[in-house]
Design a protein around this motif. Structure first.
Motif, PDB file in Angstrom:
ATOM      1  N   PRO A  97       0.816  -1.228   0.000  1.00 14.28           N
ATOM      2  CA  PRO A  97       0.000   0.000   0.000  1.00 14.28           C
ATOM      3  C   PRO A  97       0.844   1.271   0.000  1.00 14.28           C
ATOM      4  O   PRO A  97       0.520   2.239  -0.693  1.00 14.28           O
ATOM      5  CB  PRO A  97      -0.816  -0.129   1.295  1.00 14.28           C
ATOM      6  N   LEU A  98       1.958   1.255   0.758  1.00 15.75           N
ATOM      7  CA  LEU A  98       2.856   2.410   0.781  1.00 15.75           C
ATOM      8  C   LEU A  98       3.498   2.607  -0.581  1.00 15.75           C
ATOM      9  O   LEU A  98       3.614   3.738  -1.076  1.00 15.75           O
ATOM     10  CB  LEU A  98       3.932   2.217   1.849  1.00 15.75           C
ATOM     11  N   LEU A  99       3.903   1.495  -1.206  1.00 14.07           N
ATOM     12  CA  LEU A  99       4.542   1.568  -2.523  1.00 14.07           C
ATOM     13  C   LEU A  99       3.586   2.149  -3.563  1.00 14.07           C
ATOM     14  O   LEU A  99       3.966   3.008  -4.367  1.00 14.07           O
ATOM     15  CB  LEU A  99       5.007   0.176  -2.945  1.00 14.07           C
ATOM     16  N   VAL A 100       2.339   1.710  -3.521  1.00 15.59           N
ATOM     17  CA  VAL A 100       1.329   2.225  -4.458  1.00 15.59           C
ATOM     18  C   VAL A 100       1.082   3.711  -4.213  1.00 15.59           C
ATOM     19  O   VAL A 100       0.987   4.501  -5.156  1.00 15.59           O
ATOM     20  CB  VAL A 100       0.009   1.431  -4.324  1.00 15.59           C
ATOM     21  N   GLU A 101       1.009   4.102  -2.944  1.00 15.43           N
ATOM     22  CA  GLU A 101       0.772   5.506  -2.599  1.00 15.43           C
ATOM     23  C   GLU A 101       1.918   6.396  -3.089  1.00 15.43           C
ATOM     24  O   GLU A 101       1.686   7.478  -3.639  1.00 15.43           O
ATOM     25  CB  GLU A 101       0.599   5.650  -1.089  1.00 15.43           C
ATOM     26  N   ILE A 102       3.155   5.923  -2.906  1.00 20.23           N
ATOM     27  CA  ILE A 102       4.311   6.698  -3.371  1.00 20.23           C
ATOM     28  C   ILE A 102       4.291   6.814  -4.886  1.00 20.23           C
ATOM     29  O   ILE A 102       4.533   7.892  -5.453  1.00 20.23           O
ATOM     30  CB  ILE A 102       5.628   6.038  -2.914  1.00 20.23           C
ATOM     31  N   PHE A 103       3.991   5.704  -5.571  1.00 17.05           N
ATOM     32  CA  PHE A 103       3.973   5.694  -7.037  1.00 17.05           C
ATOM     33  C   PHE A 103       2.906   6.652  -7.573  1.00 17.05           C
ATOM     34  O   PHE A 103       3.178   7.464  -8.466  1.00 17.05           O
ATOM     35  CB  PHE A 103       3.712   4.280  -7.547  1.00 17.05           C
ATOM     36  N   MET A 104       1.685   6.561  -7.031  1.00 15.56           N
ATOM     37  CA  MET A 104       0.592   7.415  -7.499  1.00 15.56           C
ATOM     38  C   MET A 104       0.881   8.887  -7.207  1.00 15.56           C
ATOM     39  O   MET A 104       0.617   9.758  -8.040  1.00 15.56           O
ATOM     40  CB  MET A 104      -0.716   6.987  -6.829  1.00 15.56           C
ATOM     41  N   SER A 105       1.442   9.156  -6.034  1.00 14.24           N
ATOM     42  CA  SER A 105       1.731  10.537  -5.650  1.00 14.24           C
ATOM     43  C   SER A 105       2.845  11.136  -6.501  1.00 14.24           C
ATOM     44  O   SER A 105       2.813  12.319  -6.839  1.00 14.24           O
ATOM     45  CB  SER A 105       2.112  10.592  -4.169  1.00 14.24           C
ATOM     46  N   THR A 106       3.831  10.303  -6.860  1.00 14.93           N
ATOM     47  CA  THR A 106       4.998  10.800  -7.609  1.00 14.93           C
ATOM     48  C   THR A 106       4.701  10.991  -9.086  1.00 14.93           C
ATOM     49  O   THR A 106       5.074  12.008  -9.688  1.00 14.93           O
ATOM     50  CB  THR A 106       6.185   9.841  -7.438  1.00 14.93           C
ATOM     51  N   TYR A 107       4.014  10.021  -9.709  1.00 17.11           N
ATOM     52  CA  TYR A 107       3.847  10.048 -11.157  1.00 17.11           C
ATOM     53  C   TYR A 107       2.468  10.509 -11.623  1.00 17.11           C
ATOM     54  O   TYR A 107       2.272  10.751 -12.807  1.00 17.11           O
ATOM     55  CB  TYR A 107       4.165   8.674 -11.734  1.00 17.11           C
ATOM     56  N   PHE A 108       1.521  10.625 -10.703  1.00 17.75           N
ATOM     57  CA  PHE A 108       0.206  11.142 -11.065  1.00 17.75           C
ATOM     58  C   PHE A 108      -0.139  12.392 -10.272  1.00 17.75           C
ATOM     59  O   PHE A 108      -0.797  13.288 -10.772  1.00 17.75           O
ATOM     60  CB  PHE A 108      -0.867  10.058 -10.860  1.00 17.75           C
ATOM     61  N   GLY A 109       0.318  12.457  -9.026  1.00 17.81           N
ATOM     62  CA  GLY A 109       0.117  13.653  -8.224  1.00 17.81           C
ATOM     63  C   GLY A 109      -1.328  13.828  -7.793  1.00 17.81           C
ATOM     64  O   GLY A 109      -2.193  12.982  -8.041  1.00 17.81           O
ATOM     65  N   ILE A 110      -1.599  14.938  -7.138  1.00 17.33           N
ATOM     66  CA  ILE A 110      -2.946  15.204  -6.644  1.00 17.33           C
ATOM     67  C   ILE A 110      -3.784  15.925  -7.682  1.00 17.33           C
ATOM     68  O   ILE A 110      -4.994  16.031  -7.537  1.00 17.33           O
ATOM     69  CB  ILE A 110      -2.898  16.030  -5.341  1.00 17.33           C
ATOM     70  N   PHE A 111      -3.141  16.416  -8.744  1.00 18.15           N
ATOM     71  CA  PHE A 111      -3.866  17.102  -9.808  1.00 18.15           C
ATOM     72  C   PHE A 111      -3.874  16.216 -11.047  1.00 18.15           C
ATOM     73  O   PHE A 111      -2.971  15.403 -11.249  1.00 18.15           O
ATOM     74  CB  PHE A 111      -3.211  18.453 -10.121  1.00 18.15           C
ATOM     75  N   ARG A 112      -4.851  16.357 -11.848  1.00 10.53           N
ATOM     76  CA  ARG A 112      -4.982  15.520 -13.042  1.00 10.53           C
ATOM     77  C   ARG A 112      -3.788  15.719 -13.965  1.00 10.53           C
ATOM     78  O   ARG A 112      -3.258  16.804 -14.109  1.00 10.53           O
ATOM     79  CB  ARG A 112      -6.282  15.847 -13.794  1.00 10.53           C
ATOM     80  N   MET A 113      -3.417  14.637 -14.652  1.00  2.58           N
ATOM     81  CA  MET A 113      -2.277  14.696 -15.558  1.00  2.58           C
ATOM     82  C   MET A 113      -2.569  15.591 -16.770  1.00  2.58           C
ATOM     83  O   MET A 113      -1.699  16.285 -17.264  1.00  2.58           O
ATOM     84  CB  MET A 113      -1.914  13.289 -16.036  1.00  2.58           C
ATOM     85  N   ASN A 114      -3.827  15.540 -17.249  1.00  2.71           N
ATOM     86  CA  ASN A 114      -4.155  16.399 -18.385  1.00  2.71           C
ATOM     87  C   ASN A 114      -4.275  17.842 -17.918  1.00  2.71           C
ATOM     88  O   ASN A 114      -5.075  18.163 -17.062  1.00  2.71           O
ATOM     89  CB  ASN A 114      -5.473  15.957 -19.053  1.00  2.71           C
ATOM     90  N   LYS A 115      -3.462  18.704 -18.440  1.00  6.32           N
ATOM     91  CA  LYS A 115      -3.414  20.107 -18.017  1.00  6.32           C
ATOM     92  C   LYS A 115      -4.700  20.822 -18.402  1.00  6.32           C
ATOM     93  O   LYS A 115      -5.264  20.608 -19.468  1.00  6.32           O
ATOM     94  CB  LYS A 115      -2.217  20.815 -18.674  1.00  6.32           C
ATOM     95  N   ARG A 116      -5.152  21.669 -17.510  1.00  4.81           N
ATOM     96  CA  ARG A 116      -6.359  22.439 -17.786  1.00  4.81           C
ATOM     97  C   ARG A 116      -6.089  23.447 -18.899  1.00  4.81           C
ATOM     98  O   ARG A 116      -4.980  23.958 -19.044  1.00  4.81           O
ATOM     99  CB  ARG A 116      -6.799  23.181 -16.506  1.00  4.81           C
TER     100      ARG A 116
END
Length: 350
Positions: free
Chosen positions: A325-344
């Motif tokens: 779970p920690l590994l998934v959280e780090i991966f999602m936070s690092t490569y997807f972040g809290i904002f959507r990948m598609n720029k507004r």
């Protein structure tokens, strides 16, 4: 059944709240509100922005668009409140196409803090509590700062507030303790993982030269070299050795890092992701090599082999349960972040 009833009650309460909101928005859009009524609606609007209640905010703004210019007692606009409260959904909504032109009409608060200054203020404790580990909390704060910075023109980064601080100086001042905690968290994680990785390297290196069944005295070749199970043992042993070595090197890279603020954004989390992933791979392949050895040594004795193989899966499942779970959280936070990948699609930079 208690859980189901609770969900039903929550759905019912949400439906009632939406009906009330619809009636309120209809009343706002069709009635000339007095100054005191406008103030009350503004309080509700800022409360929605602070708590991340997207439905209330969109409903009120659709009914009364001029309220997007409203200010709270600190002279902060809605988008500023979203930044201070770390409500990424509200921030993204206000920067979307629907409200962008209006949201861009902003200024500073009563302390002359612009939006970038506010991104450097300490985050609400309840928002930090949702994130595992001080290092990821620091990463989240940097992501907020970088996101706000990306929609502002460069000159805002050099504006000073009433205390004479630029946004970056304010960020550094308010996140010094969190940065130190993140550094300690990273070092503790890397140190403990390095010990495990080093033990696996030692075991796997030794196992490569003490193969199951021994060697033929005349040639020195492994006795079971033609066995498919022996091939599985050799491959698993090699993968475990290489992956554990990679893991140790990654964790050493973490321990010797300079721990600058921006390192928490991608450099350190990436090393941690690689380190934990390769450590998990080394444990899995070590267990496979162990099971292959047992199959070779206890050929045909399934009553012993099967229980041992099942027991060998216990440490794998345990590691996955604790660290995945920690590994998934780090991966999602690092490569997807809290904002959507598609720029507004923004009309302009602020």
């Amino acid at each position: 059944m208690t859980g189901i009833k609770r969900i039903q009650e929550m759905k019912s309460n949400h439906a009632c709240a939406m009906e009330i909101l619809e009636c309120l928005c209809k009343e706002i859009s069709t009635t000339d509100l007095s100054e005191s009524q406008v103030k009350e609606v503004e309080k509700l609007l800022f409360s929605a922005a602070e708590n991340g209640t997207k439905e209330i905010l969109t409903g009120i703004l659709d009914a009364y668009p001029d309220l997007i210019h409203a200010s709270d007692p600190e002279d902060r606009k809605l988008i500023m409140t979203a930044i201070v409260s770390r409500q990424e959904k509200i921030f993204s909504l206000l920067l979307g196409k629907k409200y962008a032109k209006l949201a861009f009409q902003f200024g500073t608060d009563k302390d002359r803090n612009n939006m970038l200054h506010l991104a450097g203020l300490p985050p609400p404790p309840q928002q930090l509590a949702k994130i595992s580990g001080a290092a990821l909390q620091m990463q989240r704060e940097l992501q907020w700062y970088k996101e706000v910075e990306s929609v502002m023109t460069t000159n805002y980064a050099y504006n000073v507030n009433s205390n004479g601080d630029t946004p970056r100086q304010l960020f550094t001042k308010n996140h010094k303790e969190l940065k130190n905690e993140g550094e300690q968290w990273m070092k503790d994680t890397a140190t403990s993982s390095t010990v495990v990785g080093a033990l696996i390297i030692t075991i796997m290196f030794t196992a490569a030269f003490t193969v199951p069944g021994g060697n033929i005295q005349e040639t020195g070749l492994p006795l079971f070299r033609r066995s498919k199970t022996f091939l599985i043992f050799i491959i698993s042993d090699a993968i475990s050795l290489f992956s554990s070595s990679t893991s140790v090197l990654m964790f050493l890279g973490i321990l010797t890092s300079r721990y600058a603020e921006d390192d928490f954004l991608k450099s350190l989390p990436t090393k941690l992701i690689i380190g934990l992933s390769t450590l998990f791979l080394s444990i899995v392949t070590m267990m496979i090599a162990f099971c292959a050895t047992l199959i070779i040594m206890l050929h045909g004795r399934l009553s012993v082999i099967i229980p041992v193989v099942l027991l060998a899966s216990v440490p794998i499942c345990l590691f996955a349960r604790l660290q995945f779970p920690l590994l998934v959280e780090i991966f999602m936070s690092t490569y997807f972040g809290i904002f959507r990948m598609n720029k507004r699609s923004l009309p302009m930079k602020m």
